[in-house]
Motif scaffolding. Structure first.
Motif, PDB file in Angstrom:
ATOM      1  N   MET A  50       0.832  -1.214   0.000  1.00 28.50           N
ATOM      2  CA  MET A  50       0.000   0.000   0.000  1.00 28.50           C
ATOM      3  C   MET A  50       0.862   1.259   0.000  1.00 28.50           C
ATOM      4  SD  MET A  50      -2.884   1.489   0.046  1.00 28.50           S
ATOM      5  CE  MET A  50      -3.522   3.101   0.424  1.00 28.50           C
ATOM      6  N   SER A  51       1.892   1.270   0.936  1.00 32.91           N
ATOM      7  CA  SER A  51       2.733   2.476   1.025  1.00 32.91           C
ATOM      8  C   SER A  51       3.566   2.640  -0.235  1.00 32.91           C
ATOM      9  CB  SER A  51       3.624   2.424   2.266  1.00 32.91           C
ATOM     10  OG  SER A  51       4.610   1.445   2.090  1.00 32.91           O
ATOM     11  N   SER A  52       4.004   1.510  -0.851  1.00 34.95           N
ATOM     12  CA  SER A  52       4.778   1.637  -2.096  1.00 34.95           C
ATOM     13  C   SER A  52       3.882   2.128  -3.230  1.00 34.95           C
ATOM     14  CB  SER A  52       5.433   0.312  -2.452  1.00 34.95           C
ATOM     15  OG  SER A  52       4.442  -0.632  -2.801  1.00 34.95           O
ATOM     16  N   ASP A  53       2.579   1.803  -3.172  1.00 31.23           N
ATOM     17  CA  ASP A  53       1.630   2.320  -4.175  1.00 31.23           C
ATOM     18  C   ASP A  53       1.538   3.840  -4.078  1.00 31.23           C
ATOM     19  OD1 ASP A  53       1.145  -0.219  -4.970  1.00 31.23           O
ATOM     20  OD2 ASP A  53      -0.779  -0.429  -3.936  1.00 31.23           O
ATOM     21  N   ILE A  54       1.506   4.348  -2.816  1.00 29.94           N
ATOM     22  CA  ILE A  54       1.405   5.810  -2.629  1.00 29.94           C
ATOM     23  C   ILE A  54       2.677   6.485  -3.146  1.00 29.94           C
ATOM     24  CG2 ILE A  54       1.217   7.652  -0.893  1.00 29.94           C
ATOM     25  CD1 ILE A  54      -0.419   5.649   0.804  1.00 29.94           C
ATOM     26  N   LEU A  55       3.838   5.891  -2.843  1.00 30.60           N
ATOM     27  CA  LEU A  55       5.109   6.457  -3.322  1.00 30.60           C
ATOM     28  C   LEU A  55       5.135   6.488  -4.849  1.00 30.60           C
ATOM     29  CD1 LEU A  55       7.921   7.533  -2.670  1.00 30.60           C
ATOM     30  CD2 LEU A  55       8.753   5.191  -2.590  1.00 30.60           C
ATOM     31  N   LEU A  56       4.685   5.379  -5.457  1.00 34.03           N
ATOM     32  CA  LEU A  56       4.633   5.320  -6.924  1.00 34.03           C
ATOM     33  C   LEU A  56       3.728   6.426  -7.466  1.00 34.03           C
ATOM     34  CD1 LEU A  56       5.262   3.752  -9.587  1.00 34.03           C
ATOM     35  CD2 LEU A  56       3.171   2.468  -9.183  1.00 34.03           C
ATOM     36  N   ALA A  57       2.554   6.594  -6.834  1.00 36.56           N
ATOM     37  CA  ALA A  57       1.605   7.613  -7.297  1.00 36.56           C
ATOM     38  C   ALA A  57       2.217   9.017  -7.174  1.00 36.56           C
ATOM     39  CB  ALA A  57       0.309   7.527  -6.481  1.00 36.56           C
ATOM     40  N   LEU A  58       2.958   9.255  -6.077  1.00 37.96           N
ATOM     41  CA  LEU A  58       3.568  10.579  -5.880  1.00 37.96           C
ATOM     42  C   LEU A  58       4.635  10.860  -6.934  1.00 37.96           C
ATOM     43  CD1 LEU A  58       3.943  10.729  -1.969  1.00 37.96           C
ATOM     44  CD2 LEU A  58       2.425  12.112  -3.396  1.00 37.96           C
ATOM     45  N   VAL A  59       5.469   9.839  -7.218  1.00 36.98           N
ATOM     46  CA  VAL A  59       6.530  10.029  -8.216  1.00 36.98           C
ATOM     47  C   VAL A  59       5.910  10.246  -9.608  1.00 36.98           C
ATOM     48  CG1 VAL A  59       8.494   8.934  -9.374  1.00 36.98           C
ATOM     49  CG2 VAL A  59       8.271   8.759  -6.911  1.00 36.98           C
ATOM     50  N   VAL A  60       4.877   9.456  -9.933  1.00 36.18           N
ATOM     51  CA  VAL A  60       4.225   9.612 -11.246  1.00 36.18           C
ATOM     52  C   VAL A  60       3.600  11.005 -11.350  1.00 36.18           C
ATOM     53  CG1 VAL A  60       2.303   8.799 -12.686  1.00 36.18           C
ATOM     54  CG2 VAL A  60       3.819   7.145 -11.604  1.00 36.18           C
ATOM     55  N   ALA A  61       2.937  11.446 -10.272  1.00 37.57           N
ATOM     56  CA  ALA A  61       2.310  12.780 -10.291  1.00 37.57           C
ATOM     57  C   ALA A  61       3.369  13.877 -10.449  1.00 37.57           C
ATOM     58  CB  ALA A  61       1.515  13.003  -9.006  1.00 37.57           C
ATOM     59  N   ALA A  62       4.496  13.741  -9.721  1.00 28.56           N
ATOM     60  CA  ALA A  62       5.563  14.744  -9.833  1.00 28.56           C
ATOM     61  C   ALA A  62       6.170  14.732 -11.239  1.00 28.56           C
ATOM     62  CB  ALA A  62       6.649  14.475  -8.789  1.00 28.56           C
ATOM     63  N   ALA A  63       6.341  13.528 -11.811  1.00 26.83           N
ATOM     64  CA  ALA A  63       6.918  13.425 -13.158  1.00 26.83           C
ATOM     65  C   ALA A  63       6.005  14.091 -14.191  1.00 26.83           C
ATOM     66  CB  ALA A  63       7.154  11.962 -13.517  1.00 26.83           C
ATOM     67  N   LEU A  64       4.692  13.853 -14.071  1.00 27.66           N
ATOM     68  CA  LEU A  64       3.751  14.451 -15.032  1.00 27.66           C
ATOM     69  C   LEU A  64       3.659  15.962 -14.828  1.00 27.66           C
ATOM     70  CD1 LEU A  64       0.934  11.737 -15.151  1.00 27.66           C
ATOM     71  CD2 LEU A  64       2.679  12.207 -16.862  1.00 27.66           C
ATOM     72  N   THR A  65       3.769  16.411 -13.569  1.00 27.59           N
ATOM     73  CA  THR A  65       3.770  17.862 -13.308  1.00 27.59           C
ATOM     74  C   THR A  65       5.005  18.492 -13.931  1.00 27.59           C
ATOM     75  OG1 THR A  65       2.674  17.423 -11.210  1.00 27.59           O
ATOM     76  CG2 THR A  65       3.608  19.620 -11.485  1.00 27.59           C
ATOM     77  N   PHE A  66       6.169  17.820 -13.771  1.00 27.50           N
ATOM     78  CA  PHE A  66       7.392  18.331 -14.398  1.00 27.50           C
ATOM     79  C   PHE A  66       7.221  18.393 -15.912  1.00 27.50           C
ATOM     80  CE2 PHE A  66      11.289  17.235 -16.707  1.00 27.50           C
ATOM     81  CZ  PHE A  66      12.011  18.387 -16.462  1.00 27.50           C
ATOM     82  N   ASP A  67       6.614  17.344 -16.479  1.00 32.48           N
ATOM     83  CA  ASP A  67       6.389  17.282 -17.931  1.00 32.48           C
ATOM     84  C   ASP A  67       5.525  18.460 -18.384  1.00 32.48           C
ATOM     85  OD1 ASP A  67       6.885  15.952 -20.278  1.00 32.48           O
ATOM     86  OD2 ASP A  67       5.108  14.690 -20.166  1.00 32.48           O
ATOM     87  N   PHE A  68       4.486  18.755 -17.589  1.00 29.33           N
ATOM     88  CA  PHE A  68       3.592  19.873 -17.896  1.00 29.33           C
ATOM     89  C   PHE A  68       4.377  21.200 -17.873  1.00 29.33           C
ATOM     90  CE2 PHE A  68       0.691  23.252 -16.642  1.00 29.33           C
ATOM     91  CZ  PHE A  68      -0.371  23.065 -17.504  1.00 29.33           C
ATOM     92  N   THR A  69       5.171  21.416 -16.800  1.00 30.15           N
ATOM     93  CA  THR A  69       5.936  22.676 -16.706  1.00 30.15           C
ATOM     94  C   THR A  69       6.982  22.748 -17.823  1.00 30.15           C
ATOM     95  OG1 THR A  69       7.634  21.809 -15.200  1.00 30.15           O
ATOM     96  CG2 THR A  69       5.710  22.797 -14.177  1.00 30.15           C
ATOM     97  N   ASN A  70       7.540  21.590 -18.168  1.00 28.40           N
ATOM     98  CA  ASN A  70       8.496  21.526 -19.279  1.00 28.40           C
ATOM     99  C   ASN A  70       7.815  22.007 -20.570  1.00 28.40           C
ATOM    100  OD1 ASN A  70      10.511  20.837 -21.054  1.00 28.40           O
ATOM    101  ND2 ASN A  70      10.689  18.728 -20.404  1.00 28.40           N
ATOM    102  N   GLY A  71       6.581  21.564 -20.779  1.00 28.34           N
ATOM    103  CA  GLY A  71       5.831  21.966 -21.978  1.00 28.34           C
ATOM    104  C   GLY A  71       5.591  23.457 -22.018  1.00 28.34           C
ATOM    105  N   PHE A  72       5.020  24.018 -20.937  1.00 27.02           N
ATOM    106  CA  PHE A  72       4.670  25.442 -21.036  1.00 27.02           C
ATOM    107  C   PHE A  72       5.885  26.338 -20.924  1.00 27.02           C
ATOM    108  CE2 PHE A  72       4.720  27.766 -17.076  1.00 27.02           C
ATOM    109  CZ  PHE A  72       4.403  26.895 -16.056  1.00 27.02           C
ATOM    110  N   HIS A  73       6.965  25.819 -20.290  1.00 26.40           N
ATOM    111  CA  HIS A  73       8.204  26.597 -20.198  1.00 26.40           C
ATOM    112  C   HIS A  73       8.881  26.683 -21.552  1.00 26.40           C
ATOM    113  CE1 HIS A  73      11.963  27.942 -18.329  1.00 26.40           C
ATOM    114  NE2 HIS A  73      11.234  28.195 -17.280  1.00 26.40           N
ATOM    115  N   ASP A  74       8.817  25.601 -22.325  1.00 25.10           N
ATOM    116  CA  ASP A  74       9.556  25.545 -23.592  1.00 25.10           C
ATOM    117  C   ASP A  74       8.707  25.913 -24.806  1.00 25.10           C
ATOM    118  OD1 ASP A  74      11.526  24.753 -21.921  1.00 25.10           O
ATOM    119  OD2 ASP A  74      11.935  22.821 -22.857  1.00 25.10           O
TER     120      ASP A  74
END
Lengths: 370, 88
Positions: free
Chosen positions: A1-25
């Protein structure tokens, strides 16, 4: 369960970075086209967003390592990746706020390096890799693009200078649309893959994918492509304004020289195996195309601010990444660590929004009519 | 640092500088070359249009040839770029 939450947090952070990468560039691709009126602003970013989305599907040669050759890949944990992403997102948001173009890839590398320093010390950092893969390209890219765009615009003026300006301008506007489209496609291919690589790595660490030759799941490709395309469509207007009109007032030929020759330099460097930052190349090209026509046409103060932002990218993203890792470690690492970092970020953003609301003066009430 | 690792460091430095030189040469040729090719395409099309309308005193055939050759160079550059993206 806790590893699922960690996975979800990393995926969410990665997609947020991807989004900022898009609008920044977005600015790299559309700023010159909008500035010279080759395309209306909304249409320009719509085309850029669609091509970024398509570009993400063109190639799936995902590197499963982050900042490979710069940090000791064997010691990269999900907590380090998460902290590195936080550092990169912070720097992308800060430079966007000030309207300064800066490299999202360098921000990610800086974030991961900072988190690795906090986690494992200097022994985990490959100084030569950092010099060869980040520092030298960062110095070369703007200077090379400056020179190439400067020489290119001199040739262009020599070749078309005596023609009627109307048709020539229309021609170079078409050239800008073509070169901008190529850049958008290349951006989607390269930058969305970074996010796919991070999520794939997280899935391997979670045990959802086999560590032996992991295949990128289709939902990862679609979500990374969608995040970068949505980010691009959001349009980082502050950076677009800086790149399109604050550095120089450019004509269509200058816009083509900056973007067309910039695209050629980027792809030639990729072919040689020495990838250069799109942001550094296009910004250097814009300054070069302006300076070759007239040195005083360039607003050197704006160009200087950009250069300062580039110098600060790795240390600032690294400091934030290190800080995020520190908070995460203090909270006990594991899943609690990244969760604590999210809480700290939420509190900081809330305080920032609250302080802005307090500082905004209330609207002046109209005097009632007597 | 052992002699072997010194040698390794020197060789990796050399490869970075070699790559750097290659990037400067290839990037300059590609960037300036593409800009010249596209300018010649624009010039060829405009001059050919002038020739067809009979104004400006320019000849049709050389300008059509100029536009065709430079257009082919530009198309080849675009195809190479897409190939690089897919293959790279």
């Amino acid at each position: 369960m806790s590893s699922d939450i960690l996975l979800a947090l990393v995926v969410a952070a990665a997609l947020t970075f991807d989004f900022t990468n898009g609008f920044h560039d977005t600015a790299n691709v559309v700023a010159t086209s909008i500035s010279t009126r080759a395309l209306p602003p909304r249409l320009a970013i719509l085309i850029a967003a669609v091509l970024n989305f398509i570009g993400a599907f063109l190639s799936l040669k995902v590197a499963a390592t982050i900042a490979s050759g710069i940090v000791d890949s064997g010691q990269v944990t999900l907590q380090v990746v998460f902290a590195g992403l936080i550092g990169a997102i912070f720097w992308n948001m800060l430079t966007w706020w000030f309207g300064l173009p800066s490299s999202s890839s360098h921000a990610l590398i800086g974030g991961v390096v900072g988190a690795m320093l906090a986690a494992h010390g200097f022994g985990a950092i490959n100084g030569e890799g950092l010099l060869g893969k980040v520092v030298i390209p960062a110095l070369v890219a703007p200077v090379l693009a400056f020179g190439v765009a400067g020489v290119a615009i001199l040739f262009i003026y020599r070749i078309v200078g005596r023609l009627r300006p109307g048709p020539a301008t229309r021609g170079f506007r078409l050239g800008q649309i073509a070169s901008g489209s190529l850049l958008a496609l290349a951006h989607g291919t390269n930058d969305a893959q970074k996010t796919m690589g991070i999520i794939t790595l997280a899935l391997v660490a979670h045990g959802s994918l086999s560590p032996v030759d992991p295949q990128v799941p289709f939902w990862v490709v679609v979500s990374a492509a969608s995040a970068i395309a949505l980010g691009t469509y959001s349009g980082g207007w502050r950076i677009i304004r800086t790149m399109g009109s604050k550095i120089i007032k450019m004509d269509a030929a200058q816009g083509f020289a900056a973007q067309g020759s910039g695209a050629a330099v980027i792809l030639a460097a990729t072919h040689v195996g020495f990838p250069l930052s799109t942001t550094h190349v296009i910004s250097g090209g814009v300054v070069g195309a302006g300076a070759a026509k007239r040195v005083s046409a360039v607003k050197w103060g704006v160009a200087g601010n950009m250069a300062i932002a580039w110098v600060l990218t790795i240390p600032a993203a690294g400091l934030t990444g290190g800080l995020a890792y520190g908070i995460s470690a203090l909270a006990g690492g594991g899943t609690q660590g990244p969760a604590a970092v999210c809480v700290v970020i939420a509190v900081a953003v809330g305080a920032l929004l609250r302080s802005r609301r307090v500082r905004t003066p209330p609207p002046i009430a109209e005097e009632p009519a007597v | 640092m052992s002699p072997v690792s010194v040698l390794a460091a020197e060789s990796s430095d050399l490869s970075v500088w070699e790559q750097l030189l290659e990037v400067i040469v290839v990037g300059s040729i590609a960037g300036i070359g593409l800009s010249i090719a596209f300018s010649l395409l624009v010039r060829g099309i405009i001059q050919a249009g002038n020739a067809r309308r009979g104004d400006g005193g320019s000849a049709l055939l050389p300008n059509v040839a100029l536009a065709a050759v430079s257009g082919l160079i530009c198309v080849a550059a675009v195809l190479f770029a897409v190939y690089e993206m897919v293959d790279g």
